[in-house]
Design an enzyme around this catalytic site. Structure first.
Site, PDB file in Angstrom:
ATOM      1  N   THR A  16      86.372  52.615 -17.111  1.00 64.54           N
ATOM      2  CA  THR A  16      85.482  53.785 -17.117  1.00 64.54           C
ATOM      3  C   THR A  16      85.896  54.901 -16.209  1.00 64.54           C
ATOM      4  O   THR A  16      85.195  55.287 -15.282  1.00 64.54           O
ATOM      5  CB  THR A  16      84.019  53.496 -16.812  1.00 64.54           C
ATOM      6  N   GLU A  69      79.861  52.988  -7.788  1.00 67.73           N
ATOM      7  CA  GLU A  69      78.396  52.989  -7.815  1.00 67.73           C
ATOM      8  C   GLU A  69      77.816  52.259  -6.611  1.00 67.73           C
ATOM      9  O   GLU A  69      78.094  51.093  -6.375  1.00 67.73           O
ATOM     10  CB  GLU A  69      77.892  52.360  -9.111  1.00 67.73           C
ATOM     11  N   THR A 128      68.214  52.018 -19.445  1.00 67.59           N
ATOM     12  CA  THR A 128      66.815  52.381 -19.698  1.00 67.59           C
ATOM     13  C   THR A 128      66.399  53.600 -18.892  1.00 67.59           C
ATOM     14  O   THR A 128      67.103  54.044 -18.012  1.00 67.59           O
ATOM     15  CB  THR A 128      65.897  51.202 -19.353  1.00 67.59           C
TER      16      THR A 128
END
Lengths: 403, 403
Positions: free
Chosen positions: B186, B272, B403
């Site tokens: 990524t 992250e 989500t």
């Protein structure tokens, strides 16, 4: 086969104990297992090149296929401790041999805990004396408690079955938590049985089942320096020695597989900081190896693990993990299902998005045991792996383990 | 070589833009890069078997070694989107070709974001029209912003050097965060230069430097479906085409390596939830491959990453990671050092415990950039890898990304 989940019932001729030697601050930290009769054994060790001193010792001793006692300490891994570490492991075995009046060569040693700190040998040797005096038929639970490190519950199972009119008992207990990874890692597992089994047969059954159980679990992808799984079969049930290719072998194999699988699942469930057990079933793969590679990659993926922790049906991460697993498969054929006690939901069809019921998926993922099913539609092989989610507590526990 | 860290200065003949197309909720999500002149290109893609639609398209188009424009969207990976995904990627390229009046085959497409959701094509195509109208010499920053997903800062660098009296500019920008792993994951990286470089020479320089930079970073061990690194060299500096084995090649190679290394480090730093950048230097290894394997294993280890997050000098985990890395080495020779702006401390000598200054180690680990140095004392090869610590926020971000 009678199954006693969570129970330890030592088979004929075995006694055990678990005591506080002072390696840890307060909890039991030294266990001893003893068989009246010299037992056939089979053992599997970590494949890490950095092997703890007791592993180096045991690998040599396990070659002859016999042992009579195992001494295990927790709180200190006796790993990365140089020559001194090897001497210490030998001293532990020697002490056990003295107090139990058996051969030094017939004693195996296991350690688990902090790496790179010499063992407090005075305490350990005194602990062995106490442990020998404490050996008993009921001592299995104490032993199972004494081998724990960050484990939050006892991992044990006993099964009973009958071979040609003889009652056979097989009991297993294990410790896991943190650093648990396919190919054996920071786990210790001991399976004891009074069955009489030929050495080669025992090896075959143990290695095969280890490969499909302990080697298919993962907590964090790391592999420890100390992992060891040992089975002892002392033959005191007095059955005719079990040989491969017989009906009796099938019974024995199933029992051993059940014990190892149960312990493996419990270890995965108790991964550091885990809130959910993840079981991955890769089905209809071209080869067993493809199924294994895919199942392992999914259960090792931090992104899959955090998604399950967050109860998010992120099937793209599952498919991506299969993609880099090295497995041979056709992306356009893969279906993925999520399943739990709440139901089952297909989340991916033919490797592509699929309009699924998000609210059902949410419900399914609320459970504590989550099944991920990957159907490769490419053949007839399957594999199962076990792991756990990745939570805040994993970070917390491992951010300050040593200090 | 003049270095402009954090700066994007588009080389001669390049323009770029970044706009909001509506794929994301509010931030810029569509970037366009255009070269006046058809450029020589070299590209490296994810090795994941599950490849996003734009990757499949680009792999085919990159074969001819030329391109004139790149369109990139964030917010949606166009991965696991089946035949429709391929069509959508092609439509994006076609639209770019139309508005820029160039060949469709000379347009590359990149996507990053959520997996398994079809692209909102109406918005994307409209976005391309706006992006084409917005192309400018200063548009590099907008483009760099538009490719970000969970990135927390812009990743860019420009270098300038001189080849036979001609001024060469090379600028690079990238996006990273989450799922970043050796072997390209990524991340999207774009390097633009006005140097004239032969196609084979460009390939060699790019692949070698990618291997030592992007392929040596890890955030979480996962590998994405979309990773792409592309270099475009349009030759508008009008230097004599650079060939391998020349002094000019060395200059060019060093510049390219610096750009890729800088972007790789920034990607690792912005993993992250990361609070610290980890740089691992494995030195004096028997072979370069041994050094690479060890460096990667350390930077991928969840246990090492959480220890660094917790500022805990847990060298045993570092050694254990080297142990399972597959590298060939002698445990009894390994020394380990921890280093930062606060100083350096040896924490392991000859693979064994070593009485080190715990308070100094604590100080060293308080810094934001931590160096782990592993001296194998076995040869003269080395490798460097970059990663980040594993924090509570990693779990938080990834527990609810979709989500």
């Amino acid at each position: 086969m009678e199954i006693l989940d969570g129970k330890i019932e030592l088979p004929k001729g075995f006694v055990a104990s678990g005591v506080f030697a002072g390696i840890k601050r307060s909890k039991k930290d030294l266990a001893l297992i003893y068989s009246e009769r010299l037992a056939n054994i089979s053992a599997v060790f970590t494949t890490n090149r950095v092997k703890a001193a007791p592993v180096i010792l045991d690998m040599e001793r396990a070659k002859k296929g016999k042992a009579q006692a195992i001494v295990i300490n927790s709180g200190n891994a006796n790993a990365c401790t140089g020559e001194k570490g090897i001497e210490d492991a030998k001293s532990m075995a020697k002490k056990v041999a003295e107090v139990l009046e058996i051969e030094e060569e017939d004693v195996l040693v296991c350690s688990t805990g902090v790496i790179g700190v010499p063992l407090p040998m005075e305490k350990v040797l005194k602990g062995i004396e106490v442990a020998a005096l404490s050996l008993s038929k009921e001592g299995g639970y104490d032993a199972a408690h004494a081998i724990m490190t960050t484990d939050t519950f006892l991992k044990a199972v006993t099964v009973k079955f009958n071979v040609e009119g003889k009652d056979i008992t097989m009991t297993g207990f294990a410790k896991g938590s943190g650093m648990i990874h396919p190919n054996m890692a920071t786990m210790l597992s001991f399976v004891l049985t009074d069955a009489s089994v030929e050495k080669a047969t025992l090896d075959k059954a143990f290695k095969n089942t280890v490969n499909r159980t302990y080697n298919m679990i993962s907590v964090d992808g790391d592999m420890s320096t100390n992992d060891t799984a040992i089975v002892m079969a002392n033959g005191m049930a007095e059955n005719k020695a079990i040989q491969e290719g017989t009906y009796e072998f099938d019974l024995f194999y199933k029992a051993l597989e059940y014990v190892n699988k149960t312990l493996a699942r419990l270890i995965a469930k108790d991964g550091e900081g885990a809130t959910k057990l993840i079981e991955v079933n890769v089905i209809n793969a071209k080869t067993e190896n493809d199924a294994r590679l895919a199942a392992k990659a999914i259960v090792n993926s931090n992104l899959v693990k955090t998604a399950i922790f967050g109860e998010d049906a992120n099937w793209g991460r599952i498919l991506a993990a299969v993609g880099y697993s090295g497995a041979d498969f056709d992306v356009d054929k893969v279906d993925i299902y999520l399943k739990s006690a709440k139901g089952e939901v297909k989340v991916c069809e033919n490797g592509s998005f699929f309009a699924f019921d998000e609210s059902l998926a949410k419900e399914v993922l609320k459970e504590k045991e989550i099944f991920i099913i990957v159907d490769m539609k490419a053949g007839e092989f399957m594999a199962t792996s076990w792991g756990c989610d990745l939570s805040y507590d994993y970070v917390k526990i491992n951010g300050s383990y040593r200090t």
